[in-house]
Design a protein around this motif. Structure first.
Motif, PDB file in Angstrom:
ATOM      1  N   ALA A   1      46.372  37.049  44.509  1.00 55.34           N
ATOM      2  CA  ALA A   1      44.984  36.716  44.371  1.00 55.34           C
ATOM      3  C   ALA A   1      43.997  37.924  44.184  1.00 55.34           C
ATOM      4  CB  ALA A   1      44.404  35.835  45.513  1.00 55.34           C
ATOM      5  N   GLU A   2      42.977  37.927  43.081  1.00 51.34           N
ATOM      6  CA  GLU A   2      42.018  38.826  43.021  1.00 51.34           C
ATOM      7  C   GLU A   2      40.721  38.100  42.521  1.00 51.34           C
ATOM      8  OE1 GLU A   2      42.294  41.773  43.628  1.00 51.34           O
ATOM      9  OE2 GLU A   2      44.518  42.410  43.446  1.00 51.34           O
ATOM     10  N   GLY A   3      39.872  38.803  42.267  1.00 54.46           N
ATOM     11  CA  GLY A   3      38.625  38.426  41.983  1.00 54.46           C
ATOM     12  C   GLY A   3      37.408  38.594  43.180  1.00 54.46           C
ATOM     13  N   GLY A   4      36.248  38.790  42.694  1.00 57.76           N
ATOM     14  CA  GLY A   4      35.180  39.035  43.757  1.00 57.76           C
ATOM     15  C   GLY A   4      35.250  39.923  44.579  1.00 57.76           C
ATOM     16  N   ALA A   5      35.223  39.906  45.912  1.00 59.58           N
ATOM     17  CA  ALA A   5      35.264  40.848  46.927  1.00 59.58           C
ATOM     18  C   ALA A   5      36.683  41.695  47.061  1.00 59.58           C
ATOM     19  CB  ALA A   5      34.900  40.461  48.073  1.00 59.58           C
ATOM     20  N   LEU A   6      37.853  40.807  46.351  1.00 62.04           N
ATOM     21  CA  LEU A   6      38.843  41.279  46.425  1.00 62.04           C
ATOM     22  C   LEU A   6      39.187  42.338  45.573  1.00 62.04           C
ATOM     23  CD1 LEU A   6      41.288  38.065  46.915  1.00 62.04           C
ATOM     24  CD2 LEU A   6      40.634  39.740  48.643  1.00 62.04           C
ATOM     25  N   THR A   7      38.529  42.289  44.185  1.00 60.39           N
ATOM     26  CA  THR A   7      38.443  43.290  43.441  1.00 60.39           C
ATOM     27  C   THR A   7      37.891  44.504  43.818  1.00 60.39           C
ATOM     28  OG1 THR A   7      38.517  41.550  41.490  1.00 60.39           O
ATOM     29  CG2 THR A   7      37.898  43.664  40.956  1.00 60.39           C
TER      30      THR A   7
ATOM     31  N   LEU B   1      29.605  46.427  44.408  1.00 65.12           N
ATOM     32  CA  LEU B   1      30.824  46.687  45.384  1.00 65.12           C
ATOM     33  C   LEU B   1      30.577  45.747  46.439  1.00 65.12           C
ATOM     34  CD1 LEU B   1      30.830  50.351  44.999  1.00 65.12           C
ATOM     35  CD2 LEU B   1      31.812  48.543  43.459  1.00 65.12           C
ATOM     36  N   THR B   2      31.435  45.377  47.044  1.00 70.58           N
ATOM     37  CA  THR B   2      31.792  44.849  48.309  1.00 70.58           C
ATOM     38  C   THR B   2      31.904  45.787  49.366  1.00 70.58           C
ATOM     39  OG1 THR B   2      33.092  43.257  49.786  1.00 70.58           O
ATOM     40  CG2 THR B   2      34.245  44.798  48.218  1.00 70.58           C
TER      41      THR B   2
END
Length: 391
Positions: A142-148, A174-175
């Protein structure tokens, strides 16, 4: 101002959120003095069909477990309308849900053709990917949003692809949940980011619960619920920290959002290193009039304090920043002004302090016992206590 290649009449950008989802919102933002807007998060595919729900405690915090994102067609049309009906600088906040990273290049071309002034690649949204992962429900890939945004190599690769496919500034958002946001920032800058967009907070939070209804979370009109993105006043202090942390690591302009409610907060954010400030939750609580009040206050401050430009205040606080083991502790103590003191007794309450005493119906500080912590200053509602520095 020149912010990462964007010409701004002032530092205020309306941050991506529920109040940047419609052209009417953007027009209201411009009428109240905003220089730019970041439109509501655009996704290539909706991972879930959300509707706006939140726990809201005005002037404190909002927690969002659900909100509708814009489809690609909606985002492109909103950009076109914004460029036709306003003079705002238009940033597009977006992410790709496609399996190939090259999709970011295709999106970059489409958004530029629609008229976007800059790309704000969303590497911070916690409501998909991160939330599932923290609950143990996400796939390993899983990727996307804050994981990216937690992966410096992936973040840099996306920035590089976007930059190679457009001529407008690329400004990844950035997160704060990254283990080392400075490393992510540096990787993005090496890949060609013209600036960085920052947000504070722990990213996800849980709301309070109704203790008389079996612990039901205090979200409106929801059955089962989840963690939610946290915004509002509560995250301001972490936004200060994230801004200073990144400003110490990279030399590109920063825009920071999260907890800016007043013009003082905006000035403080800029002194911690932001060149522009993003406002969102304040507009949800108080309307776009909040933007006008913040803008007027900032302008008045610069004039009264003799600063020639907004750029003159950017990063002023960074020279005071150091590691904990290098802190310089001054000598001093609290002092009570008897003319202001109402003998309410609030300063007698701190459990760690035995320096404040009552003598003949007056309160005073025993200097030799005072730790110099400053807690009593904040407790006094009458402004009767100040800290006195000793030689």
């Amino acid at each position: 101002m020149d912010f990462a290649g964007l010409k701004l009449k002032n530092p205020i950008i309306i941050a991506s959120g529920p109040t940047t989802a419609k052209i009417e919102h953007l027009e209201a933002a411009e009428r109240n003095g905003a220089a730019g807007v970041s439109i509501k998060h655009v996704m290539t595919r909706q991972t879930y069909q959300g509707k706006l729900r939140c726990y809201s405690s005005p002037e404190r915090v909002m927690v969002f477990p659900s909100d509708k994102r814009l489809d690609l067609a909606e985002g492109l049309e909103l950009i076109r309308q914004a460029k036709k009906r306003t003079s705002l600088a238009v940033l597009v906040n977006f992410s790709s849900q496609e399996p190939d990273l090259e999709a970011y290049g295709r999106l970059a071309r489409q958004f530029e053709e629609a008229g976007a002034d800059a790309l704000e690649i969303n590497m911070c949204c916690p409501n998909f990917g991160l939330g599932q992962k923290e609950l143990g429900l996400a796939d390993e890939e899983a990727e996307g949003g804050a994981l990216t945004g937690q992966n410096p190599k992936l973040a840099a690769a996306i920035v590089k692809i976007a930059k190679e496919n457009c001529s407008i500034p690329v400004i990844p958002k950035l997160t704060p949940t990254a283990l080392d946001i400075g490393s992510v920032a540096e990787a993005c800058v090496r890949a060609g980011a013209a600036g960085l967009s920052l947000v504070g907070g722990p990213s996800l939070a849980a709301p309070p619960v109704d203790i008389y209804q079996g612990g039901r979370p205090l979200y409106p009109l929801m059955g089962r619920s989840s963690f939610g993105a946290i915004t509002g006043s509560a995250i301001r202090y972490n936004t200060f920290k994230i801004t200073a942390q990144v400003a110490e690591r990279v030399k590109v302009p920063l825009t920071s959002s999260g907890g800016i409610d007043t013009w003082e907060h905006a000035i403080q954010m800029m002194m911690w290193g932001a060149m522009s400030v993003g406002i969102c939750t304040a507009t949800m609580w108080r309307g776009f009039e909040a933007v006008a009040a913040i803008r007027r206050g900032m302008e008045r401050f610069l004039e009264e304090q003799g600063y020639a430009s907004y750029e003159a205040i950017v990063g002023l606080s960074l020279k005071y920043l150091t590691a904990t083991d290098r802190i310089e502790l001054g000598r001093g103590h609290a002092e009570i002004d008897p003319g202001r003191c109402k003998a309410c007794g609030a300063c007698l309450k701190p459990g760690h302090c035995d320096a404040v005493v009552a003598e003949e119906q007056q309160l005073k500080v025993l200097a030799d016992r005072c730790l110099g912590c400053g807690v009593c200053v904040g407790l006094c509602k009458f402004g009767a206590i100040r800290m006195v520095e000793e030689a």
